[in-house]
Design an enzyme around this catalytic site. Sequence first.
Site, PDB file in Angstrom:
ATOM      1  N   ASP A 333     -84.205   2.750   9.167  1.00 63.22           N
ATOM      2  CA  ASP A 333     -83.525   3.135  10.397  1.00 63.22           C
ATOM      3  C   ASP A 333     -84.152   2.452  11.619  1.00 63.22           C
ATOM      4  OD1 ASP A 333     -81.655   5.093  11.765  1.00 63.22           O
ATOM      5  OD2 ASP A 333     -83.553   5.713  12.665  1.00 63.22           O
ATOM      6  N   GLU A 362     -81.668  -1.516   9.810  1.00 63.70           N
ATOM      7  CA  GLU A 362     -80.607  -1.231  10.782  1.00 63.70           C
ATOM      8  C   GLU A 362     -80.885  -2.018  12.055  1.00 63.70           C
ATOM      9  OE1 GLU A 362     -78.484   2.477  13.164  1.00 63.70           O
ATOM     10  OE2 GLU A 362     -80.654   2.431  12.861  1.00 63.70           O
TER      11      GLU A 362
END
Length: 620
Positions: A333, A362
Amino acid sequence: MKKICSLFLFLFLLSILAQAQTPQEIQIVDPPFWWVEMPVNELQLQLYGEELGHYRASVEYPGVEITAQYAVDSPNYLFLYFDISEDARAGTMPITLTRDGKSITLNYELKTRESQEGRHQGFDASDVIYLMMPDRFANGDPSNDSVEGLLEAADRSNPERRQGGDIQGVMDHLDYIKDLGMTAIWFTPIIENDMAAEYGAYHGYAATDLYRVDRRYGSNEEYKKLVEEAHQKDMKVIMDMIHNHIGDRHWWMDDLPTSDWVHDIEEYGTTNFRGAVASDPYASEYDSDKLMNGWFVKEMPDLNQKNELLADYLIQNTIWWIEYSGIDGIRMDTYVYPDQQYMARWAKEVLEAYPNFNIVGESWVNTVPAEAYWQYDEPGVDDGYDSNLPSVTDFQIANAIRQAFNEDFGWLNGLSKLYYVLSQDFVYADPMLNVNFLDNHDMGRIYETVGKDEDYFKMAYAFLMTTRGIPQVYYGTELMMGHENRGGDDEAWRQTMPGGWPDDDRSVFTEKGRTDKENEILDWISELTTWRKDAAAIHEGRLVHFVPENNTYVYFRVHEKQTVMVVMNANEEPYTFNRTRFAEILNGFEHGVNVVSGEKIDVSGDFEVSGKTTGVWELR
């Protein structure tokens, strides 16, 4: 009577032995255990307990030696570093901690590694990833909806609160996912998020214990079982991790190991959310510090990966989860927000330990070059930075798809958006490793985005399945799920799956529980996605595309074993294509077979394709 006394004595001794494994003075041991014959020799132990920083450790265990030990700002931590040689064997390793003549013993377990066969497989362009939120997918075990000691219980009356989905719910529906044609599953983090109810931490991105599965989802053992069952069904599992931040109720926050363990919110505030700053050659120090040192939100303390003890802790935590669970990949993330050098080191060390593994970061930025910056060894940039990251989340493809079906066509608009974003692939080290998607848990659902137009929805999905890279499909897409009359908040696109809860009035996991339209869409998606499993041209073939004309776009996937033609016609009316234009590929082929319907198209001359269609044909 003697036998009974002996039994009680034996049980009493067992209880004493069990208590001796972790002395009362030691409250937390991270990681809780380790293995011998690991791909890395170093082990960092973080011990926490009252005044433990005043103790010094020693060990006498064949093949193991302590190489360093650190007391830190808080007197309650002791960090120990071990070298575990290839000669070390599994067993209980006594670690003696001494202070002022007082000794305590921690009996630390070194386990035997499991067979590596079928574990840590990685993922690539031959896969289709199914993304879900465990809290919103299915509730397989209502008994863990409320867990004593955790702050938030399930509340189905409020979509901003936990709904009760769990690991068992995912396991219950693995066959459903497999039958869709999916080959890998990724769900948002399952790590403990013991945050206040009003924060809404059901998403999983505010960790409060990095070594523990949230008990409202299940247990560490259940997660491991899920991975094993997925592998038995020939599916892979990708774990979602976060190294940029934690939740403000992580136990560290009550007693930080060092004063610089997290960045000071008074100094940096919250992040500027401008990921492009990290690759900007003209970026100011102020903007760079704001991006990387600012907190994501006020409830998420920003970790300082420049702290070597913390960096080692996070890398080792990753390796522990890979080894323990057998997962095949990681989705990291907020990849552009932490310290860049740390992220490069993390990716490098993880992939050296598990060479078949894969990681996708990400990288939510706004341009193709800024996206490519985060993939390993990106060409054309000479700033000395190599991320070592194999895969990036291709937000540029996602944005182009959304624009393509919401603009009047022209030189730069409509389907041309897809052409122009792909024409920039030269900036990537390997665009085939990009993870493409139509939507995810942070974006409006694709069906809603294309104006609830079924034809555009199917056009977009067919493009996702046939363009270069690794496709990711958000749960509910197979049902053409929309926003259920909600506004533009996160919960609008984070619905629960009907039938995932015992009291639901229907189940979309069964043919009978779905509407006729849902069955029609699901069957179409399953056919196309399942076909993709064995499509060598899609997995490995080169992409050859032609400049869009009149809001049509034609491309081919070419492999020695297979050639696939994809024709997108976004017009209302049928369109006739001039064969001569595509002769470099079509010569030698007479017809194509539609991969879903089986219908043939004659490509020996000019050919017509219906309006609002993405046709996919294997050429013969």
